[in-house]
Write a protein that holds these residues in place. Structure first.
Motif, short mmCIF file in Angstrom:
data_model
loop_
_atom_site.label_atom_id
_atom_site.label_comp_id
_atom_site.label_asym_id
_atom_site.label_seq_id
_atom_site.Cartn_x
_atom_site.Cartn_y
_atom_site.Cartn_z
N CYS A 1 11.13 32.70 26.26
CA CYS A 1 11.05 32.96 24.83
C CYS A 1 9.60 33.08 24.37
O CYS A 1 8.66 32.75 25.10
CB CYS A 1 11.76 31.86 24.04
SG CYS A 1 11.13 30.20 24.36
N ALA A 2 9.44 33.56 23.15
CA ALA A 2 8.12 33.70 22.54
C ALA A 2 8.31 33.73 21.03
O ALA A 2 9.43 33.85 20.51
CB ALA A 2 7.44 34.97 23.03
N SER A 3 7.21 33.66 20.32
CA SER A 3 7.27 33.71 18.86
C SER A 3 7.50 35.13 18.39
O SER A 3 7.14 36.10 19.08
CB SER A 3 5.97 33.18 18.27
OG SER A 3 4.91 34.10 18.52
N PRO A 4 8.09 35.31 17.21
CA PRO A 4 8.25 36.67 16.66
C PRO A 4 6.91 37.40 16.55
O PRO A 4 6.84 38.61 16.79
CB PRO A 4 8.88 36.42 15.29
CG PRO A 4 9.60 35.12 15.44
CD PRO A 4 8.74 34.31 16.36
N ALA A 5 5.85 36.67 16.19
CA ALA A 5 4.53 37.31 16.03
C ALA A 5 4.04 37.89 17.36
O ALA A 5 3.51 39.01 17.41
CB ALA A 5 3.52 36.29 15.50
N TYR A 6 4.22 37.11 18.45
CA TYR A 6 3.79 37.62 19.75
C TYR A 6 4.60 38.86 20.14
O TYR A 6 4.05 39.87 20.62
CB TYR A 6 3.94 36.54 20.83
CG TYR A 6 3.63 37.07 22.20
CD1 TYR A 6 2.32 37.11 22.67
CD2 TYR A 6 4.65 37.58 23.03
CE1 TYR A 6 2.03 37.64 23.93
CE2 TYR A 6 4.36 38.11 24.27
CZ TYR A 6 3.05 38.13 24.72
OH TYR A 6 2.77 38.68 25.95
N ALA B 1 2.70 20.74 24.96
CA ALA B 1 1.69 21.80 24.89
C ALA B 1 2.30 23.17 25.15
O ALA B 1 1.89 24.17 24.55
CB ALA B 1 0.58 21.50 25.90
N LEU B 2 3.28 23.24 26.05
CA LEU B 2 3.94 24.51 26.34
C LEU B 2 4.64 25.05 25.10
O LEU B 2 4.46 26.22 24.73
CB LEU B 2 4.95 24.29 27.47
CG LEU B 2 5.60 25.55 28.06
CD1 LEU B 2 4.59 26.30 28.92
CD2 LEU B 2 6.83 25.18 28.89
N ARG B 3 5.41 24.19 24.45
CA ARG B 3 6.13 24.61 23.24
C ARG B 3 5.16 25.00 22.14
O ARG B 3 5.36 26.02 21.45
CB ARG B 3 7.04 23.46 22.79
CG ARG B 3 7.73 23.67 21.45
CD ARG B 3 8.68 22.54 21.14
NE ARG B 3 9.23 22.64 19.80
CZ ARG B 3 8.71 22.00 18.73
NH1 ARG B 3 7.65 21.21 18.88
NH2 ARG B 3 9.25 22.16 17.54
N ALA C 1 2.54 29.05 18.67
CA ALA C 1 1.28 29.59 18.14
C ALA C 1 1.09 31.07 18.49
O ALA C 1 0.10 31.68 18.06
CB ALA C 1 0.11 28.79 18.70
N GLY C 2 2.01 31.64 19.27
CA GLY C 2 1.93 33.06 19.58
C GLY C 2 1.02 33.40 20.74
O GLY C 2 0.60 34.55 20.89
#
Length: 309
Positions: free
Chosen positions: A166-171, A225-227, A232-233
């Protein structure tokens, strides 16, 4: 001389490798710990510790003393548990070992209510991403990712999980959504270091499971830290689905390559067989079962929720 206190101090110094850290753990000053060790050595007529450039180390006599001292302290614990079994109200200290991120997300919000309902309990919660030794660290309950291979313990299943990428929407808006495993070569993949080794990412490919190295600019050594890096993108992560279930539910993180995901290790409450009926252990395991009930049969981003605070 308080022989039991001296043995406890000795075991703590042996575990931490430091008089100062042992004193902090026991709420004693370093000088008080030193006096207890000196009294122990005088009592036994041997030298149990020696100083070196890294702190203190066991002598040969000290190693023998530690092996026996740990058995004595375990017997003391068992005596305490036997007495506790005669009491209806769970009481005494409960030492819990738990992965740091799981503890922050799931256990911490429930502690106030739990302690209010069990006023005679005292909790010692040790958050760490290193796999603890339940006997050596004298823990009562350990939350363990994956079923432990230890005949001394009982492992009670708490939750099922899968590996989620997974990743953030911004990334994803900035770098695009990978549609196949091969697309990961074009993405920043955040690595997780566990026990000194980078954990490979795994995916289904037909009837097989393939491993992909998470090569990128960032490596971290904790689930927290991973999460946080994903939120933070910084890039894509792959982890146990329970770690990010609340973020998937809120949309703070978005899953990718879901059709290639594989099952992950389950979550277990681990405790020594001889403590299974101790009231303070029993209510703690009951709490963990309540916390992870939404994930008993697996996780999904849509259904996952944080425990009630």
């Amino acid at each position: 001389m308080d022989k039991l206190a001296a043995l406890i101090a000795f075991a703590e110094v042996a575990k931490t490798g430091s008089f100062t850290r042992a004193g902090n753990a026991l709420a004693l000053g370093p000088s008080a710990v030193t006096k207890k060790i000196a009294a122990l050595e005088q009592w036994l007529g041997i030298r149990v510790l020696q100083r070196n450039t890294h702190g203190v180390a066991l002598t040969d006599d000290g190693q023998l003393c530690l092996d026996i001292a740990q058995k004595v302290l375990q017997s003391v614990d068992e005596l305490e548990q036997a007495v506790a079994l005669r009491r209806a109200q769970p009481a005494g200290q409960v030492r819990i070992g738990m992965p740091y991120a799981m503890g922050q997300l799931y256990l911490a919000p429930m502690l106030s209510e739990f302690l209010s309902k069990n006023p005679e309990l005292v909790l010692d919660v040790q958050y760490s991403d290193e796999v603890p030794d339940i006997l050596e660290q004298r823990l009562d309950v350990v939350v363990h990712i994956g079923e432990p291979r230890d005949s001394r313990v009982i492992a009670k299943p708490l939750a099922k999980s899968r590996r989620v990428t997974c990743a953030s929407p911004a990334y994803l808006n900035a770098h695009g959504v990978p549609r196949a495993v091969g697309d990961l070569q074009q993405h920043e993949r955040i690595a997780l270091l566990i026990n000194g080794r980078v954990r490979p990412w795994t995916f289904k490919q037909g009837q097989s499971v393939i491993a992909v190295p998470p090569q990128g600019k960032l490596t971290v050594n904790s689930g927290v830290a991973l999460r946080q890096a994903a939120l933070a993108g910084v890039g894509l992560i792959q982890c146990n689905s329970i770690l990010v279930a609340p973020d998937l539910a809120s949309g703070a993180l978005l899953p990718v390559l879901d059709d290639c995901s594989v099952e992950s290790e389950g979550l277990y409450a681990v405790f020594l067989e001889n403590r299974r009926m101790v009231p303070r252990v029993r209510v703690t395991v009951d709490l963990l079962e309540k916390i992870f009930l939404p994930y008993r049969h697996g996780t999904s981003g849509a259904a996952a929720v944080l425990p009630r605070q």
